[in-house]
Design a protein around this motif. Structure first.
Motif, PDB file in Angstrom:
ATOM      1  N   LYS A  80     -63.810-133.418 -23.320  1.00 34.69           N
ATOM      2  CA  LYS A  80     -62.973-132.526 -22.527  1.00 34.69           C
ATOM      3  C   LYS A  80     -61.511-132.918 -22.653  1.00 34.69           C
ATOM      4  N   THR A 118     -57.511-130.701 -24.521  1.00 34.56           N
ATOM      5  CA  THR A 118     -56.144-130.414 -24.099  1.00 34.56           C
ATOM      6  C   THR A 118     -55.150-131.463 -24.578  1.00 34.56           C
ATOM      7  N   CYS A 154     -60.933-132.717 -17.751  1.00 33.92           N
ATOM      8  CA  CYS A 154     -60.592-131.885 -18.913  1.00 33.92           C
ATOM      9  C   CYS A 154     -59.082-131.743 -19.113  1.00 33.92           C
ATOM     10  N   ASP A 202     -56.093-136.386 -11.563  1.00 32.08           N
ATOM     11  CA  ASP A 202     -56.738-135.340 -12.347  1.00 32.08           C
ATOM     12  C   ASP A 202     -57.767-134.665 -11.449  1.00 32.08           C
ATOM     13  N   SER A 223     -59.293-131.856 -12.316  1.00 35.22           N
ATOM     14  CA  SER A 223     -60.048-130.939 -13.170  1.00 35.22           C
ATOM     15  C   SER A 223     -61.403-131.491 -13.598  1.00 35.22           C
ATOM     16  N   LYS A 235     -47.792-126.053 -21.041  1.00 39.34           N
ATOM     17  CA  LYS A 235     -48.444-125.061 -21.887  1.00 39.34           C
ATOM     18  C   LYS A 235     -49.951-125.299 -21.972  1.00 39.34           C
ATOM     19  N   GLU A 236     -50.373-126.534 -21.694  1.00 36.14           N
ATOM     20  CA  GLU A 236     -51.790-126.898 -21.780  1.00 36.14           C
ATOM     21  C   GLU A 236     -52.438-127.127 -20.417  1.00 36.14           C
ATOM     22  N   ILE A 237     -51.644-127.107 -19.361  1.00 37.87           N
ATOM     23  CA  ILE A 237     -52.153-127.377 -18.013  1.00 37.87           C
ATOM     24  C   ILE A 237     -52.351-126.067 -17.272  1.00 37.87           C
ATOM     25  N   HIS A 238     -53.512-125.918 -16.664  1.00 37.47           N
ATOM     26  CA  HIS A 238     -53.840-124.683 -15.942  1.00 37.47           C
ATOM     27  C   HIS A 238     -53.195-124.656 -14.554  1.00 37.47           C
ATOM     28  N   ALA A 239     -53.247-125.778 -13.838  1.00 38.07           N
ATOM     29  CA  ALA A 239     -52.731-125.825 -12.465  1.00 38.07           C
ATOM     30  C   ALA A 239     -52.075-127.176 -12.207  1.00 38.07           C
ATOM     31  N   ALA A 251     -56.900-130.020 -17.224  1.00 40.55           N
ATOM     32  CA  ALA A 251     -56.385-128.692 -16.931  1.00 40.55           C
ATOM     33  C   ALA A 251     -55.716-128.584 -15.557  1.00 40.55           C
ATOM     34  N   MET A 252     -56.026-129.507 -14.631  1.00 45.67           N
ATOM     35  CA  MET A 252     -55.472-129.444 -13.282  1.00 45.67           C
ATOM     36  C   MET A 252     -55.089-130.837 -12.806  1.00 45.67           C
TER      37      MET A 252
END
Length: 103
Positions: free
Chosen positions: A7, A11, A41, A36, A38, A75-79, A43-44
């Motif tokens: 995971k 990213t 992964c 982290d 997330s 650009k790679e992080i969701h939240a 993303a958050m």
């Protein structure tokens, strides 16, 4: 463990790499806690940042400063959730974070 590594590889962003970037780019950073949220992964994340550079700066502008600092990483992080505090604010609030961040 291997699943978590896979995971992270998707990213390229981990809490450690994000903390390193912040410590290198944010002037006078006294506290840099990256959580982290997330599940590994990348993303958050939650950020807890403390610097004298935030003194006299409105909350929205503090967040913009960090968003500009992390422009490429975002650009790679969701939240991304941020707590951007002065040293005085940190002293008043850090006890509330003990269970969350492990400090």
């Amino acid at each position: 463990m291997a699943d978590k590594k896979q995971k992270e590889a998707k990213t390229g962003i981990t809490k450690d790499t994000l903390a390193k970037v912040l410590k290198e780019r944010v002037k006078g950073l006294e506290q840099c806690i990256v959580v982290d949220t997330s599940g590994g992964c990348g993303a958050m994340f939650e950020l807890y940042l403390v610097t004298k550079e935030f003194e006299g700066v409105a909350l929205l502008e503090r967040h913009r400063m960090i968003q500009n600092t992390l422009k490429e990483e975002l650009k790679e992080i969701h939240a991304l959730s941020m707590k951007t505090w002065t040293p005085a604010q940190w002293e008043k609030k850090k006890h509330k974070l003990e269970g969350i961040t492990g400090i």
